[in-house]
Design a protein around this motif. Structure first.
Motif, PDB file in Angstrom:
ATOM      1  N   THR A 183      -3.428  -0.303  -4.934  1.00  0.00           N
ATOM      2  CA  THR A 183      -2.029  -0.631  -4.646  1.00  0.00           C
ATOM      3  C   THR A 183      -1.298  -1.100  -5.904  1.00  0.00           C
ATOM      4  O   THR A 183      -1.903  -1.549  -6.869  1.00  0.00           O
ATOM      5  N   ARG A 184       0.009  -1.021  -5.824  1.00  0.00           N
ATOM      6  CA  ARG A 184       0.870  -1.465  -6.921  1.00  0.00           C
ATOM      7  C   ARG A 184       0.641  -2.948  -7.220  1.00  0.00           C
ATOM      8  O   ARG A 184       0.598  -3.353  -8.376  1.00  0.00           O
TER       9      ARG A 184
ATOM     10  N   ARG B  73      -1.250   9.135  -6.455  1.00  0.00           N
ATOM     11  CA  ARG B  73      -0.563   7.866  -6.173  1.00  0.00           C
ATOM     12  C   ARG B  73      -1.080   6.759  -7.090  1.00  0.00           C
ATOM     13  O   ARG B  73      -0.309   5.967  -7.628  1.00  0.00           O
TER      14      ARG B  73
ATOM     15  N   ARG C  54       1.169   4.702 -10.027  1.00  0.00           N
ATOM     16  CA  ARG C  54       1.316   3.243  -9.985  1.00  0.00           C
ATOM     17  C   ARG C  54       0.808   2.588 -11.261  1.00  0.00           C
ATOM     18  O   ARG C  54       1.398   1.639 -11.762  1.00  0.00           O
TER      19      ARG C  54
ATOM     20  N   GLU D 141       3.223   2.864 -14.171  1.00  0.00           N
ATOM     21  CA  GLU D 141       4.376   1.953 -14.170  1.00  0.00           C
ATOM     22  C   GLU D 141       4.127   0.717 -15.011  1.00  0.00           C
ATOM     23  O   GLU D 141       5.057   0.103 -15.523  1.00  0.00           O
TER      24      GLU D 141
ATOM     25  N   GLN E  66       6.572   9.955  -5.129  1.00  0.00           N
ATOM     26  CA  GLN E  66       5.253   9.860  -4.501  1.00  0.00           C
ATOM     27  C   GLN E  66       5.082  10.965  -3.492  1.00  0.00           C
ATOM     28  O   GLN E  66       4.629  10.776  -2.427  1.00  0.00           O
TER      29      GLN E  66
END
Lengths: 286, 483
Positions: free
Chosen positions: A168-169, A203, A207, A210, A286
């Motif tokens: 997850t981010r 995905r 992430r 970023e 995404q």
């Protein structure tokens, strides 16, 4: 009678291994843990029915998740490993005398206990005196860590089930915070071939990109994972994995390996065109 | 509670029997166990479509239940400690309306807190009953409406001795409970009915150490959203009644507006959820409270956020707080609750129940796990690290006392003029204006529009709240009562 372990790689594709006998089967409260013995791959560990490692080919995964970042960051002193309850990743890390501290965060104590009992080849790494094991959620562990680690290795399960939080981010952001300025983050990055895994890979890649200016992907051939073609993500705030690696210095360390070598280090970042396309296709969203 | 009885699930059992008997259907629904709609069957599953059946003798009929639905309602009544229960398939909106219609005729008064759900005010428009609003007060720091202070209720009763009923939120959307036992006593002493909107209170009936439920406090009726924290399917709900109510009358009222084709998917979901809660509810909600307390402790460690819980209680307007709710005040990190809510949804794939101007609210219930809690806490930690800013320039919102000039029904059906909202100060609104979240009326039909209200609506708009209620989809124009 024949006993076969089968994993559904897609709804239409199965991978099966003939099993001699079941060594362990139990639900830990977190996940289903099974250890089997087979003629082809020796003993192997599955979590929630998915292949984690076999005695025969685990060296590929563990050498590649460890030696690629460690060759780039040979002066690493503090390393965080998330997941990796089987001990294989720590076993490879333990071969670097310069490392002073290894923190390993495994959510499921029972995985560690089961591997110690049935998979001593990988679990041997867990006895290193530099190792501290924390039994908790990796996401929780990194939340309050700031500027602490030279290398973070995310040796997670797939992004469905207990490992979900590690794709997850919020997790990648926390890792960025926990890493030192020239630190390196490597995570297992799923497979590019089957759509379901490729989507997870894309995905994860978006992430990570970023947060980290340097964000590359490298590959390995792991026969018992879906499609056999597996990827790892390499991320750093400053260090390029190919340009900044000192191969001569690594070779002087005298670490013997069966899969990794410094030629492969450079080569493994060269990816098939379709994989570049999947990764780049992620740039739009995404 | 009779455990053997609670193990039963009569509607579910009847559906299984019907399926097993392979009954041939020459009745509705026309998909005939899914065969007529393969895409839908593929999407929802054969099992689901095969029990989407119409009412028939072995399955009873919700309009006039005499067998399995009747039995299921009896068992549910026992589980909730009520005299009777009614399965509702038009949501808790339907249950709230049935409560009000059951006790208030046109022109009769009902005492209710301003922060009622819009379904209650809609019921007043339909019935012609007259609202007497009690100011729930507002927490100055958090900017949230509270519960009703019993003294304020007593004053409203003294000023309106002819009122028929008092409605209490148990709890409010934010988890705040009034002293429902005391208010029930006040209502009964004055010869009024006590109605409870328990849309967010299902778990009070099953967990230990949670606020008191309406039925246990002696209320006459309660609308319980089983689907919110109890695990049944969206839109299913239960209306509970106490010993003072005539169940035949209530059933007749429900049938005025409820569908005659009640869904067996919804009804069986009520049946099975009730069974699960009756048998396992104590353990389930103990775990939910434990997770919520854990989340509060972890979020406190991040700093900057304020997780409020029972520490708010003041014995009056906040008699108790529902600890299963995870309410977090966000203004101290310089972000409106709505902004944090949107960042969580858009950047972290985490959906909360609401974000208002100063708070976010996560609902924890029967289906939650600690993995997701860790994600929420970590995401909040990241949002503070990456997005927090100086608090300056942010204004807090305040509860605005409504001025009811005309009865809701009269205003709703009056001749109207359509005008720009910003020019409407001094006029009487013929429409609702709601800000979602939290879905509490800023204006209701019959209320005077003031400069303060216009300013508040614009502020909510600027902060990204969804404004609804007016015919104008953009809520820039409003219908006002022609004078």
């Amino acid at each position: 009678m024949e006993l076969w372990y089968s994993e559904q790689h897609t709804p239409n594709v199965r991978f099966s291994v003939k099993v001699n006998r079941t060594l362990y089967t139990a639900h830990s409260g977190i996940q289903q843990i099974d250890v089997f013995d087979s003629r082809e791959f020796g003993r192997f560990l599955t979590l929630d029915g998915l292949m984690m490692l076999t005695e025969k080919d685990e060296f590929i995964y563990h050498e590649m998740i460890v030696h690629v970042p460690m060759a780039v960051k040979q002066d690493a002193k503090t390393v965080l490993v998330i997941g990796a309850g089987d001990g294989g990743t720590v076993r490879e890390l333990a071969r670097y005398p310069g490392i002073e501290r290894i923190d390993m965060v495994e959510i499921d104590r029972e995985v560690v206990d089961v591997c110690r009992e049935f998979l001593p080849g990988t679990a041997s790494g867990l006895d290193d005196p530099r190792l501290n094991i924390f039994y908790e959620d990796g996401l929780r562990f990194v939340r309050d860590k700031v500027d602490m680690y030279d290398v973070i290795l995310v040796d997670s399960t797939d992004p469905f089930g207990p490992g979900e939080g590690l794709f997850t981010r919020e997790f990648y952001g926390n890792c960025h915070k926990a890493l030192k300025a020239d630190g390196v983050l490597v995570n297992q990055h799923e497979s590019p071939y089957y759509d379901y895994y490729a989507d997870s890979m894309r995905r994860a890649h978006i992430r990570i990109r970023e947060f980290f200016p340097v964000c590359k992907v490298y590959q390995a051939h792991i026969p018992t994972y879906p499609s056999g073609h597996w990827l790892f993500g390499f991320a750093s705030k400053v260090l390029d994995p190919v340009d900044s690696v000192d191969t001569a210095a690594w070779n002087l360390l005298g670490i013997t390996t069966r899969y990794y070598n410094t030629d492969l280090h450079k080569g493994c970042f060269a990816l098939p065109t379709y994989v570049y396309d999947v990764l780049d296709g992620g740039r739009d969203g995404q | 509670m009779n455990e053997n009885l609670q193990r039963r699930a009569p509607i579910y059992e009847a559906l299984i029997r019907t399926k097993r008997d392979r009954v041939v259907s020459f009745d509705v629904p026309g998909h005939k166990q899914g065969r007529g709609n393969p895409d839908l069957t593929d999407f929802l599953g054969t099992q689901c479509l095969s029990v989407d059946l119409n009412s028939r003798k072995p399955l009873d009929n919700l309009i006039h239940p005499v067998s399995v639905i009747h039995k299921a309602e009896e068992i549910a009544a026992e589980a909730f400690g009520a005299a009777d229960s009614f399965f509702m398939v038009n949501g808790t909106t339907g249950a709230v309306q049935a409560m009000i219609f059951s006790v208030c005729k046109s022109g009769e008064k009902i005492i209710l807190p301003r922060n009622v759900h819009r379904s209650a005010i809609n019921a007043l428009i339909l019935s012609g009953a007259e609202p007497v609003y009690v100011n729930p007060g507002v927490d100055k720091r958090l900017g949230i409406p509270l519960g009703m202070d019993p003294d304020d209720v007593a004053r409203a009763i003294a000023e309106n001795p002819d009122a028929k009923a008092i409605l209490v939120n148990n709890p409010t959307y934010y988890g705040i409970c009034s002293d429902i036992r005391k208010i029930t006593g006040l209502a009964h002493d004055a010869g009024m009915y006590l109605l409870a909107d328990e849309a967010h209170g299902t778990h009070f009936y099953f967990g230990d150490g949670l606020p008191e439920s309406a039925m246990s406090a002696g209320a006459d009726m309660a609308a319980v959203s089983m689907h919110k924290t109890g695990g049944s399917l969206t839109q299913s709900s239960i209306l509970l009644t106490g010993a003072n109510m005539n169940s035949g009358h209530v059933r007749k009222i429900i049938n005025l507006t409820q569908t005659t084709s009640a869904s067996y998917l919804l009804m069986s979901s009520l049946d099975l959820s009730r069974r699960n809660l009756a048998l396992n509810g104590k353990g389930i909600f103990a775990k939910v409270v434990e997770m919520a307390d854990y989340a509060r402790a972890e979020i406190d460690k991040i700093g900057g956020y304020y997780c409020y819980s029972h520490d708010l209680a003041n014995g009056r307007s906040i008699f108790e707080y529902d600890k299963t709710k995870l309410s977090i005040y966000t203004l101290d990190i310089g972000l409106a609750g709505k902004e944090v809510h949107d960042i969580l949804r858009d950047r972290y794939d985490i959906q909360l129940e609401l974000g208002d101007l100063a708070n976010i609210l996560a609902i924890l219930s029967v289906g939650d796990r600690v993995f997701e809690i860790e994600r929420l806490v970590s995401a909040l930690s990241e949002i503070k690290r990456l997005h927090s800013r100086d608090r300056a320039g942010m204004i807090d919102h305040e509860y605005i006392e409504p001025i009811v000039d005309v009865k809701p029904k009269a205003a709703f059906y009056a001749d109207k003029i359509n005008m720009l909202l910003r020019d409407a100060a001094g006029m009487i609104s013929a429409e609702f204006v709601m800000a979602y979240p939290p879905g509490i009326p800023i204006l209701a039909p019959g209320e005077r529009i003031t400069g303060e209200i216009i300013e508040y609506i614009e502020y909510s708009r600027e902060k990204g709240c969804i404004l609804t209620g007016t015919e104008d989809m953009n809520v820039e124009r409003i219908n006002v009562v022609e004078v």
